[in-house]
Enzyme design. Structure first.
Site, PDB file in Angstrom:
ATOM      1  N   GLY B 149      43.643  42.677  30.815  1.00  0.00           N
ATOM      2  CA  GLY B 149      43.592  43.419  32.063  1.00  0.00           C
ATOM      3  C   GLY B 149      43.859  42.524  33.257  1.00  0.00           C
ATOM      4  O   GLY B 149      43.909  41.294  33.145  1.00  0.00           O
ATOM      5  N   CYS B 150      44.011  43.161  34.408  1.00  0.00           N
ATOM      6  CA  CYS B 150      44.377  42.431  35.623  1.00  0.00           C
ATOM      7  C   CYS B 150      43.217  41.600  36.157  1.00  0.00           C
ATOM      8  O   CYS B 150      43.378  40.422  36.482  1.00  0.00           O
ATOM      9  CB  CYS B 150      44.859  43.409  36.688  1.00  0.00           C
ATOM     10  SG  CYS B 150      43.796  44.842  36.915  1.00  0.00           S
ATOM     11  N   TYR B 151      42.041  42.231  36.258  1.00  0.00           N
ATOM     12  CA  TYR B 151      40.878  41.492  36.738  1.00  0.00           C
ATOM     13  C   TYR B 151      40.587  40.304  35.828  1.00  0.00           C
ATOM     14  O   TYR B 151      40.206  39.220  36.284  1.00  0.00           O
ATOM     15  CB  TYR B 151      39.644  42.390  36.727  1.00  0.00           C
ATOM     16  CG  TYR B 151      39.484  43.308  37.906  1.00  0.00           C
ATOM     17  CD1 TYR B 151      39.532  42.827  39.212  1.00  0.00           C
ATOM     18  CD2 TYR B 151      39.234  44.666  37.723  1.00  0.00           C
ATOM     19  CE1 TYR B 151      39.337  43.677  40.298  1.00  0.00           C
ATOM     20  CE2 TYR B 151      39.038  45.518  38.812  1.00  0.00           C
ATOM     21  CZ  TYR B 151      39.089  45.014  40.101  1.00  0.00           C
ATOM     22  OH  TYR B 151      38.891  45.849  41.166  1.00  0.00           O
TER      23      TYR B 151
END
Lengths: 346, 346, 346, 346
Positions: B149-151
């Protein structure tokens, strides 16, 4: 104290009405209705109102609302007001309607541009177009007010004086308008998705936006002869604000001085219309959060044309603020009561 | 040429994959699937692609996709990939999955944080966590990649070196993260409505965002001992970008020099991780439109703590770009092929 | 009527003071000073005030201002107030100062963090820290008020109750704060250039922002023991608003109930602090344009930590609004007079 | 390999040129000049380029630049190029100039609109107007290119076909244009201050913007008879993008079909002009980050007028991208080489 209720209190215009009316020194809020959020508190939906107002949202009951309210603001989709408003009106309360339903002199215009049949064309005879700067005396005497749209208020205030005074041609009237996203309402859609709007611009409903007909109606009356307008709405990534750029061909011999004189005469003493000082043009930030419309212009001598720029906050002078201004007129209150003139800037 | 298909091509991550893959010199796009827009052209939905790619969206057919593709990118909601991915995988194609389903070593962690039962926990044994900077060799050998994921990509790259090198305590790890709105996806909702997001900030899913578990898994492995993190996601009014501010208590005796050395050692030669020059901190605009993660830090000697700041473009290094980077690894292509390093700035 | 003057009326805080004071029912504006715009009208600089106030900007004359004003608001850069304020104060008028100069108990703290010598440390003995929620009675009796900064008001209100009540540890206090761009002032610079700020995020002055010392001073007093904080300011692309995310380790045995009770006890009856209802967190839009600070929290039981989120409008509760609140206290007026509680939302 | 240098590499257009040229497969960057930042690295000023290009900024030395470069891009304020460009040109290198200095056929027009005396009007005879879609063959043969402005490229591409084909009247041409803030340049000023621009809109230089004369020159040539235009630029809170709304009265008998046919004929095969599919209008986000201009239109049958909407990215097709397109033409490279057609969207 004026007892006021709001039908459709949870949209952006409805919530702005709640904000203004809850702080109005001569108003008592009676009922706030909501179809979707019945039973919830308005401040739970709009925590911006925490500390200011708490009031449970109730189901609409036209008889009860009318019986217990001096005025009812209706903020429903057009057409939807067909049934509710006649009931409210006939029960004797005053009604200020935010939709397009009661803004027209001629039902045919409404039906042509909205593509629906008007449920109660007879009420158009008693309803009044709620633009105080043009129809103040009629409004004072009215019981049913069709509160003008945001694009239209801005466009009409920008163009009416010059057309009325014969300074501009009725031909080739171009209105290029830009709107913030609150104008599209609170309902989520692809059109209001942050990532679709932010850092972008678009035109929409070109040559067929309904507000065109409202603008034409009022400018035609002002000019004393048919005015047809190219009206092009654009969506810009701001929350509040209308910016209208109006192009008018000047009548022979007309220059900047007459243009200024016309605007000054039209708006001298108007608390909510500001003519910008010479050399300055209005910007949206000059009016955000206020009930004012600010107007400026440039005369293009080379092309013998005037470019008028006008701005307002679409939720205030373009909707809820104007509705409160109309309410003040209906009840003989000071016209500016409860309405901000200073913008929140920056 | 690598034959690539995309399942779920019309969301923001899907569309970004289309953009990248259609310009990748070693990729041929085979199928783009969409449930909602079957039969339409991807460029009709995303006119940003006009002049670049035209391709009809088709219904998903796992067998056909697998048979005719060397790699399939799946961009579906978590859980939804339960059925599709096993089919694709078992039919022999390579799969790069954008959801959380195949990012976990331990199915219990997944099930605890996602609140669902994993359909095929057996596949977790063969899937690889697709963060090239930490797992490059495993990815090269993989057939099923759980794309991070991005986070998580941003947080892990910011914190892993110092924990791995024992420079920071495993206690009191705080990650305060800020995300642009594309992270919330293309589906309109109150959370992504322009007027709800613009000129505002909010925290959400505090103490229970699913990415927490992914971050903890990878940091625990890096540190060689349990790392639990306070992870607080915030929504900010930008379209693209993650900004992670990571607070780590330094181990006794550790100063700025060791911190810099640790980062330099970790990311020397990494094409998509930039350590900012001394005295400079990364800003989102330094990476928007690029596949890079940029990292900077300040050692607070007074409190013996380091504040690490890291940024990336959530649709690129935080999703589609990283997926293409993984694809390059899977097929032995140059890792940077088809991936921008320069940001679009301003 | 309170006669009020403003020194430095054309910055963002100064102009916000003009807006508030010009509409305050018990205030008469006497002098507005400006170094750069002497002779111009404030409404020519801020057309947002057209229709509300017109007043010529004059050169500063401390004696005259003091003689003819009951209170003078000084909105000058820190240090610059060294000469002016003593003159005003000694001439007998009340002074509310927006800079950091009179916010400190200990001149050494000021001098260490500001890197300058304080011109009149003796006045720190009579000046009062103008945070009404913590120092109301002292303010009522004061003649010189050091009006707190925006970051500090937000951070202190978020953290003080839990520290005062012994519910949170004094160790590992982390404050991750985000600010709108008005906080950087009206002067154009690369830091406030639209294209450098928009669609980006950055941290700045990490581990050395001056407001850290102000927060530590007040939290130490509240806690009854030294509190040192990691304070990280970030710039986000909004105009108004502070969002502070405060991380506190809970004392043994403390849970959500005690945390809520502590906040409720601290802010019961406070007109300008709103504790969010359970399950809701504050967002910047809940306070934009209002003088309120809104606070919410999440207890992370897994990590035995509380995450407190607080928001305010930096030009109102973080500067000009708080100054007017202080003025109301100084003159025995109702504390809320002339100050909005409802936010402009959307 | 084409050896290219840039004079004025640190403004927004200069930096965009660096970004494009550093990734162009047939270009070698030789010199980047800067007056203010001599000795610094371009990637220190634009960390968005970290990992892509590192190059020291040097002082301008026209002789050296000319001697060692096949082409020099000059990105200086108008007038400033008076001395530099002749030197470069006469030393035999090719020059692509970003200013207005070499865009005019008639020096009188330039001098009237810019209010300055042209230093070298003789060079206007050899310079070519660098709009490939209208002047491709001249550009191929040129050694000095006046690269068009952003507003002008957008406006001319939107209006030229209909005027050339006699479908629209040469009277009452109105161009209402909206620009992002990068168009105002990198230098901080009140006009580009985030808090002055954000959430606002304004018109500026109404009836006197210099680009008017450029548009009139090219449309007059296209129409074969004088075309004068009302051109009104507006500033909108986005970073990149021009949106031009062009109002043209249709010639008798002309309808939507002929309009579409005219655009199709004009732009068939053009890699960087997209005619939107029927029923769709272009939006800025369709072109951000790409070198394309996208055009759509609505024929208003009621008023016998066409509203043409056109968009482009002002730093690409409106400046640096177009300059690279021109360079490709000058050196016989594929016209699209090194230039993106896909926009970064969302």
């Amino acid at each position: 104290m004026v007892k006021a209720s709001i039908v459709g209190a949870t949209g952006y215009v409805g919530a702005e009405l709640v904000r203004l009316l809850s702080q109005h020194p001569q108003v008592e809020l009676v009922y706030l209705s909501s179809q979707s959020y019945e039973g919830k508190d308005i401040a739970a939906l709009y925590p911006s109102l925490l500390g200011t107002v708490r009031k449970e949202l109730v189901a609409l009951d036209a008889e009860k609302f009318a019986a217990e309210s001096d005025v009812v603001f209706t903020s429903l989709p057009h057409g939807a007001s067909g049934e509710v408003i006649p009931k409210l009106y006939e029960a004797g309360t005053r009604v200020i309607d935010m939709s397009g339903d009661f803004r027209y002199d001629d039902v045919k215009t409404y039906e042509a541009w909205y593509g629906v049949t008007h449920a109660r064309p007879d009420l158009l005879d008693v309803s009044v177009y709620g633009l105080p700067e043009l129809h103040r005396e009629e409004i004072r005497a009215a019981r049913l007010v069709g509160n003008p749209g945001c694009y239209t208020t801005c466009s009409i205030l920008a163009a009416a004086p010059l057309l009325r005074d014969g300074l501009a041609s009725r031909e080739n009237v171009i209105i290029d308008a830009k709107s913030g996203v609150t104008g599209a309402g609170a309902k989520p859609s692809a059109n209001s998705h942050f990532c679709e709007v932010d850092e972008s611009l678009k035109a929409y409903n070109v040559a067929r936006h309904r507000h065109t007909s409202e603008i034409e109606q009022e400018l035609t009356k002002a000019a004393g002869g048919e005015v047809l307008v190219s009206f092009t709405p654009h969506l810009v990534p701001i929350k509040r604000g209308i910016f209208a750029t109006v192009y008018l061909n000047l009548a022979p011999g007309v220059g900047a001085e007459q243009v200024r004189a016309s605007f000054e005469a039209a708006y001298a003493g108007e608390p909510f219309v500001t003519l910008m000082p010479e050399g300055q043009l209005p910007e949206v930030k000059h009016v955000t959060g206020s009930n004012r419309c600010a107007i400026g212009f440039v005369v293009d001598e080379r092309l013998h044309r005037v470019v008028v720029c006008a701005v307002l906050d679409n939720l205030l002078k373009g909707a809820a603020g104007q509705a409160v201004q109309n309410m003040n007129l209906l009840f003989g209150l000071p016209e500016t009561m409860g309405l901000p003139t200073a913008a929140l800037c920056p």
